[in-house]
Scaffold this motif. Structure first.
Motif, PDB file in Angstrom:
ATOM      1  N   TYR A  36       0.856  -1.186   0.000  1.00 49.11           N
ATOM      2  CA  TYR A  36       0.000   0.000   0.000  1.00 49.11           C
ATOM      3  C   TYR A  36       0.886   1.228   0.000  1.00 49.11           C
ATOM      4  CZ  TYR A  36      -3.206  -3.509   1.913  1.00 49.11           C
ATOM      5  OH  TYR A  36      -3.940  -4.632   2.142  1.00 49.11           O
ATOM      6  N   GLY A  69      -5.310   0.763  -3.465  1.00 48.93           N
ATOM      7  CA  GLY A  69      -3.922   0.589  -3.021  1.00 48.93           C
ATOM      8  C   GLY A  69      -3.409   1.766  -2.220  1.00 48.93           C
ATOM      9  N   GLU A 363      -1.295   6.375  -8.151  1.00 49.89           N
ATOM     10  CA  GLU A 363      -2.200   5.862  -7.126  1.00 49.89           C
ATOM     11  C   GLU A 363      -3.169   6.945  -6.640  1.00 49.89           C
ATOM     12  OE1 GLU A 363       0.994   5.324  -7.266  1.00 49.89           O
ATOM     13  OE2 GLU A 363       1.364   3.166  -7.104  1.00 49.89           O
TER      14      GLU A 363
END
Length: 550
Positions: A36, A69, A363
């Motif tokens: 992550y 994520g 992300e």
């Protein structure tokens, strides 16, 4: 090679012992493993609370991480948030994501060159994002008009184009668009019943004072504490409590010639200030309450001890079950109450920017896209289907008991906590539930005597006054004097002192250049009038410029 392997093993072991490495179960060797990524979020909305990020299965934050994520490390200072952010800007240490409401800060971020244009960011890192095709065009144009480009993602989207995309599920929402205002006067039903007071028809200021006097003299206590006759909206009172009273007493934004004039210079403003001062001098308002933060006012309003509250009712989470509204407070001068309604698209409330130096831009783009998508909005607003909500035969969303509990604990669960992505038009296409303050927000606008004006004509560019220019310094001095002297005026100990302090207020504003500032704003106002083919009509014809020797 062996040395590096041992180092990696030590790092993995340390992470396992600390429980601090966020990674998938296959991190020890699986090819699909992906850790992550943490993104930093900073906000100046000091009464906003986001939950501690939990990646566990079945949590809202865990599901967001699963889908994107991403985990979010939020910093929301209680004080001096904008000052701290300006220092970060100077030091080139901006957080990844910045969500702010201060107009000066918004302008500084835009002009710094250190934040992305939203469309360029998404085209670079998420070219298939729904935001590139689904975002309301009229709101985008307002953002471009304000900032010179689409730099911010605004919260609480609501406009004609937004309502065309997400159609209201009930006619009630049309009334909300036409009449609602979160600033209101509301009365505690339980205390009214205990005091034996019928509040129906109590709209004239003398009648309001009579009720407050009766409450003060009653000696009524709740849980051993005296009741509060009138609760103002804490240290936000100027933008909520006073703003509402200024409109109630008919203070407009144009003079007798139709030119822009700050409403604090209108004669009706004096009557509104006098109302607050009378309430303070008579003991209906505790002066200490003007110092309180939003969270403290929230607690007082929810305690049940306040008989009357004037301010932003959205911030105190009141319901029609416990409160009612009489709509207006009518001035004894006979002036007509006015209500500013933005008849065009707005730029929303919280403005979210993305730093050009952000870590993990791909992300972050995926996270922004998900949080604003249908799936993301459903998760963050209503939770998990069947468990937290159901869909009725009417197609509307209905929270379960567990869902209602999670919503009430939003700062812990995350349900409805992501204000930066709130989409008002979308939410109103889904349900009527959650409108516990229902008619409370409509009472003022729907009062028969209330006259509306188009407040969008009063929307001026954030850089209208350059900060370091002579005009910019003048505007800052006017604003600072207004803030300090209004409080001194409403806290005056007697009528004679009130008159002196009020005269100091208006004379001090003129000495600091408010009339010059108004002249600059008038040019922008007239420009807006020409662009929108509209103008603000003077309603209270007796409202003339205050004499300088008043």
């Amino acid at each position: 090679m062996l040395k590096n392997s041992r180092k990696a093993a030590v790092i993995v072991l340390a992470c396992m012992l600390a429980g601090g490495c966020r990674q998938t179960a296959e991190q020890d060797g699986g090819t699909d493993a992906k850790p992550y990524v943490d993104i930093s979020l900073y906000s100046d909305v000091n009464f906003w609370k986001l939950p501690e990020w939990d990646t566990a299965e079945g949590t809202i934050t865990g599901e967001i991480t699963k889908q994107t994520g991403v985990t979010v490390d939020a910093e929301i200072p209680m004080k001096e948030a904008d000052t701290r952010l300006k220092l970060m800007l100077l030091d080139d240490e901006l957080p990844d994501v910045i969500s702010v409401i201060d107009s000066t800060t918004v302008n500084q971020l835009v002009t710094s060159g250190k934040v992305w244009k939203i469309d360029e960011f998404l085209k670079t890192y998420k070219p298939d994002s729904h935001l590139l095709t689904e975002f309301p065009e009229d709101i985008k144009q307002e953002l471009i008009k304000r900032d010179g480009g689409w730099y911010a993602l605004p919260s609480h989207l609501n406009s004609k184009d937004a309502r065309d995309i997400w159609k209201p599920c009930d006619e009630y929402w049309e009334d909300v668009v036409a009449y609602s205002d979160n600033n209101a006067i509301i009365w505690n039903k339980n205390l009214l019943e205990q005091l034996g007071i019928d509040i129906s028809g109590v709209v004239a200021q003398e009648d309001v004072f009579a009720v407050l006097e009766r409450a003060k003299r009653s000696g009524l206590k709740l849980d051993g504490q005296s009741i509060i006759p009138l609760l103002p909206d804490g240290n936000d009172y100027r933008s909520t409590t006073l703003k509402f009273l200024l409109e109630n007493f008919g203070a407009e934004w144009v003079d007798k010639n139709g030119d822009y004039q700050d409403n604090i210079l209108q004669p009706e403003a004096k009557e509104a200030l006098k109302f607050v001062n009378t309430a303070v001098r008579n003991g209906y308002i505790d002066p200490e309450h003007f110092k309180l933060e939003s969270s403290q006012i929230y607690d007082l309003a929810r305690s049940g001890r306040a008989l009357c509250f004037i301010g932003n009712i959205a911030d105190v989470a009141v319901t029609e079950e416990d409160w009612l509204s009489t709509g207006v407070v009518l001035s004894e001068t006979g002036s007509v109450p006015v209500q500013g309604k933005n008849l065009r698209a707005t730029a929303g409330w919280i403005q979210t920017f993305i730093s050009k130096d952000c870590r993990h831009p791909k992300e972050i783009a995926a996270w922004v896209d998900y949080m604003t998508s249908e799936e993301g909005k459903m998760l963050c607003t209503y939770g998990f289907p069947e468990k937290d909500y159901t869909v009725g035969e009417d197609g509307q969303i209905h929270r379960t008991e567990e869902g209602r509990k999670k919503e009430a604990a939003h700062a812990q669960t995350g349900m409805t906590a992501f204000w930066m992505f709130a989409n008002t038009a979308w939410a109103r296409s889904k349900t009527l539930e959650g409108e516990e303050n229902g008619r409370l927000v409509l009472a003022y606008g729907m009062y028969p005597q209330t006259v509306q004006y188009d407040s969008s004509l009063l929307m001026f560019p954030a850089d209208l006054f350059s900060k370091d220019s002579e005009a910019g310094v003048m505007e800052q001095e006017v604003s600072a004097w207004k803030e300090s002297q209004i409080l001194v005026t409403v806290l005056a100990e007697n009528e004679a002192e009130f008159e002196r302090e009020y005269k100091m207020l208006t004379e001090g504003l003129r000495e600091r250049g408010i009339e010059k500032a108004d002249a600059v704003k008038n040019q922008e106002y007239r420009k807006n009038c020409r662009e929108y083919q509209s103008y603000i009509e003077k309603i209270n014809s007796g409202s003339e410029d205050l004499e300088h020797d008043q």
